[in-house]
Design an enzyme around this catalytic site. Structure first.
Site, PDB file in Angstrom:
ATOM      1  N   HIS A   1      30.196  62.560 -35.186  1.00 47.62           N
ATOM      2  CA  HIS A   1      30.340  61.599 -34.081  1.00 47.62           C
ATOM      3  C   HIS A   1      31.830  61.456 -33.794  1.00 47.62           C
ATOM      4  O   HIS A   1      32.639  62.235 -34.263  1.00 47.62           O
ATOM      5  CB  HIS A   1      29.688  60.254 -34.435  1.00 47.62           C
ATOM      6  CG  HIS A   1      30.294  59.561 -35.619  1.00 47.62           C
ATOM      7  ND1 HIS A   1      31.208  58.552 -35.490  1.00 47.62           N
ATOM      8  CD2 HIS A   1      30.130  59.749 -36.952  1.00 47.62           C
ATOM      9  CE1 HIS A   1      31.566  58.119 -36.690  1.00 47.62           C
ATOM     10  NE2 HIS A   1      30.930  58.834 -37.599  1.00 47.62           N
TER      11      HIS A   1
ATOM     12  N   THR B   1      34.975  62.716 -29.197  1.00 49.40           N
ATOM     13  CA  THR B   1      35.604  64.008 -28.924  1.00 49.40           C
ATOM     14  C   THR B   1      35.964  64.678 -30.246  1.00 49.40           C
ATOM     15  O   THR B   1      36.408  64.021 -31.185  1.00 49.40           O
ATOM     16  CB  THR B   1      36.885  63.855 -28.078  1.00 49.40           C
ATOM     17  OG1 THR B   1      37.758  62.887 -28.704  1.00 49.40           O
ATOM     18  CG2 THR B   1      36.562  63.401 -26.666  1.00 49.40           C
ATOM     19  N   ARG B   2      35.809  66.012 -30.293  1.00 46.55           N
ATOM     20  CA  ARG B   2      36.178  66.792 -31.472  1.00 46.55           C
ATOM     21  C   ARG B   2      36.914  68.044 -31.022  1.00 46.55           C
ATOM     22  O   ARG B   2      36.463  68.749 -30.110  1.00 46.55           O
ATOM     23  CB  ARG B   2      34.927  67.184 -32.273  1.00 46.55           C
ATOM     24  CG  ARG B   2      34.067  65.998 -32.685  1.00 46.55           C
ATOM     25  CD  ARG B   2      34.788  65.043 -33.635  1.00 46.55           C
ATOM     26  NE  ARG B   2      34.938  65.633 -34.944  1.00 46.55           N
ATOM     27  CZ  ARG B   2      34.012  65.540 -35.910  1.00 46.55           C
ATOM     28  NH1 ARG B   2      32.862  64.903 -35.688  1.00 46.55           N
ATOM     29  NH2 ARG B   2      34.239  66.080 -37.077  1.00 46.55           N
TER      30      ARG B   2
ATOM     31  N   LYS C   1      43.366  59.137 -28.829  1.00 44.20           N
ATOM     32  CA  LYS C   1      42.699  59.230 -30.128  1.00 44.20           C
ATOM     33  C   LYS C   1      43.588  59.927 -31.147  1.00 44.20           C
ATOM     34  O   LYS C   1      44.199  60.953 -30.849  1.00 44.20           O
ATOM     35  CB  LYS C   1      41.385  60.004 -29.976  1.00 44.20           C
ATOM     36  CG  LYS C   1      40.591  60.153 -31.281  1.00 44.20           C
ATOM     37  CD  LYS C   1      39.320  60.961 -31.041  1.00 44.20           C
ATOM     38  CE  LYS C   1      38.563  61.213 -32.330  1.00 44.20           C
ATOM     39  NZ  LYS C   1      37.341  62.021 -32.117  1.00 44.20           N
TER      40      LYS C   1
ATOM     41  N   HIS D   1      42.601  63.815 -44.345  1.00 46.53           N
ATOM     42  CA  HIS D   1      42.513  63.175 -45.661  1.00 46.53           C
ATOM     43  C   HIS D   1      43.187  61.800 -45.609  1.00 46.53           C
ATOM     44  O   HIS D   1      44.066  61.483 -46.425  1.00 46.53           O
ATOM     45  CB  HIS D   1      43.123  64.065 -46.740  1.00 46.53           C
ATOM     46  CG  HIS D   1      42.597  65.470 -46.697  1.00 46.53           C
ATOM     47  ND1 HIS D   1      41.253  65.753 -46.826  1.00 46.53           N
ATOM     48  CD2 HIS D   1      43.222  66.665 -46.509  1.00 46.53           C
ATOM     49  CE1 HIS D   1      41.073  67.072 -46.734  1.00 46.53           C
ATOM     50  NE2 HIS D   1      42.248  67.633 -46.528  1.00 46.53           N
TER      51      HIS D   1
ATOM     52  N   CYS E   1      34.384  57.779 -40.381  1.00 49.76           N
ATOM     53  CA  CYS E   1      33.455  58.886 -40.531  1.00 49.76           C
ATOM     54  C   CYS E   1      33.734  59.496 -41.893  1.00 49.76           C
ATOM     55  O   CYS E   1      34.370  58.866 -42.744  1.00 49.76           O
ATOM     56  CB  CYS E   1      33.574  59.903 -39.394  1.00 49.76           C
ATOM     57  SG  CYS E   1      35.115  60.839 -39.389  1.00 49.76           S
TER      58      CYS E   1
ATOM     59  N   LYS F   1      33.715  71.997 -34.470  1.00 51.28           N
ATOM     60  CA  LYS F   1      33.914  72.958 -33.377  1.00 51.28           C
ATOM     61  C   LYS F   1      33.077  74.213 -33.551  1.00 51.28           C
ATOM     62  O   LYS F   1      32.740  74.892 -32.593  1.00 51.28           O
ATOM     63  CB  LYS F   1      35.403  73.327 -33.280  1.00 51.28           C
ATOM     64  CG  LYS F   1      35.941  74.070 -34.485  1.00 51.28           C
ATOM     65  CD  LYS F   1      37.419  74.389 -34.380  1.00 51.28           C
ATOM     66  CE  LYS F   1      38.294  73.174 -34.518  1.00 51.28           C
ATOM     67  NZ  LYS F   1      38.199  72.527 -35.859  1.00 51.28           N
TER      68      LYS F   1
END
Length: 382
Positions: A49, A52-53, A267, A272, A316, A349
């Site tokens: 989720h 955007t990725r 964003k 990590h 996430c 992706k």
């Protein structure tokens, strides 16, 4: 494989990014498949989720990913055409850092080895072309015009709708409790609603994968991740038409970010984030002030016009393998079970092509895609 009235060809555990694509590719081949999802389709409890990725052709992690990302682009475009859903956007991509750092050097190497169109820019040239950036003096940036982002929620819904149109069953709000091999080398899966039998199974449960097989213990480790969206002073500067997606190595760490899209904010995330290994069923899902501070400070330092009021924070999970490369294989003791795991924060992706690979492994036990470096046996001597 041949289905009977009470037995499927394949059962897919998890219908997020990877599982939805796998279910689609299996159904497209005419196989009788059921996808089981513990939460909603789509949902915000795992890794698939975030609105955007990033997708990018310049791949600093390893040049071996390039053939897979090229296929992923083709499949995302095909999904968009088939479903009419806006699943992929091209904005260009920036990979920047000190000249000898892997973010820049690795991206340059992958482009040179695979003849990918690109430009090398100085920090000043980046700022002149894309005013939202204020990178450190001395940094080098690789600009690749085909980079952009995938919309994860639209991608999952698109894959599920296409899978259903091809005859797949998808069952949400159904938690898998356990599975076992059957005497005829199939699988039996028990959920909190029913029991399913199939000739083969795909584990695509993201951060929960390690709970379904000892083979992934210590090899697919969930990590808490936090994303931030900040309101820019001039939103048009950070529009997808004028602001490329980016990866950046700076003294504060390795960060990534995307333009304003669907949420009124720029964003940003840190790889990590705070190095917090977690149990996916028992961790703090609520972002806090320290999470926000970490992301806001880097935004203010290198994207100062984007460091306005906070619009959104979200958690996430990464699921990290020891070498941060994917795990794509069948289980050593149960070859009828294919596994997609350990995507280490850079997997979404590839979801379109990972689905194709996992469908190959479940249906045929092998794939023509180049996945030699992603086998479980690479950890045998670890």
């Amino acid at each position: 494989m041949h289905a009977t009235a009470d037995r499927y060809d394949v059962v897919v555990i998890g219908v997020g990014g990877m599982g939805s694509a796998t279910t689609y590719h299996l159904a497209e081949r005419g196989l009788d498949v059921v996808g089981l999802e513990r939460y909603d389709v789509p949902h915000t409890m795992g890794s698939s989720h975030g609105i955007t990725r990033i997708i990018r052709r310049a791949y600093y992690e390893h040049p071996s990913y390039i053939p897979l990302v090229e296929r992923a682009y083709d499949l995302w475009d095909r999904l968009a055409d088939e479903t009419g859903r806006d699943v992929i956007h091209r904005t260009g991509s920036i990979d920047a850092g000190p000249e000898d750092n892997v973010v820049f050097e690795g991206s340059l190497r992958s482009c040179e080895e695979h003849d990918i169109p690109h430009e090398v820019l100085t920090s000043a040239e980046v700022s002149e072309r894309f005013p939202g950036y204020d990178l450190p003096e001395g940094h080098k940036a690789l600009y690749q015009p085909d980079g952009g982002f995938v919309v994860p929620e639209q991608a999952i819904v698109g894959h599920v709708e296409a899978a259903q149109a091809a005859g797949a069953e998808v069952r949400a709000r159904e938690r898998v409790l356990d599975w076992e091999p059957t005497p005829d080398e199939g699988v039996r899966v028990e959920t909190d609603r029913d029991t399913y039998e199939a000739d083969a199974m795909v584990l695509a449960a993201g951060a929960w994968n390690y709970k379904f097989t000892d083979a992934l213990e210590g090899l697919a480790v969930p990590e808490r991740q936090v994303l931030g969206w900040f309101q820019p002073d001039r939103p048009a500067t950070f529009d997808p038409d004028t602001f490329p997606v980016w990866n950046l190595k700076v003294p504060e760490g390795r960060f990534y970010g995307l333009p304003v899209y669907d949420v009124p904010g720029f964003k940003i995330g840190k790889y990590h984030h705070r190095d917090e290994k977690v149990d996916p069923d028992e961790y703090d899902r609520e972002p806090n002030r320290e999470d926000e501070r970490l992301l806001r400070e880097v935004t203010a330092n290198y994207f100062p016009e984007a460091a306005g009021p906070t619009m959104r924070l979200a958690t996430c999970m990464f699921t990290n393998s020891p070498d941060e490369h994917f795990i794509l294989d069948t289980l050593p003791d149960h070859p009828q079970v294919a596994v997609g795991a350990g995507f280490s924060g850079h997997g979404f992706k590839f979801a379109s092509v990972i689905g194709e690979i996992l469908a190959d492994l479940a249906a045929d036990g092998e794939t023509d895609h180049p996945i030699e470096m992603f086998g479980l046996d690479r950890f045998d001597d670890a």
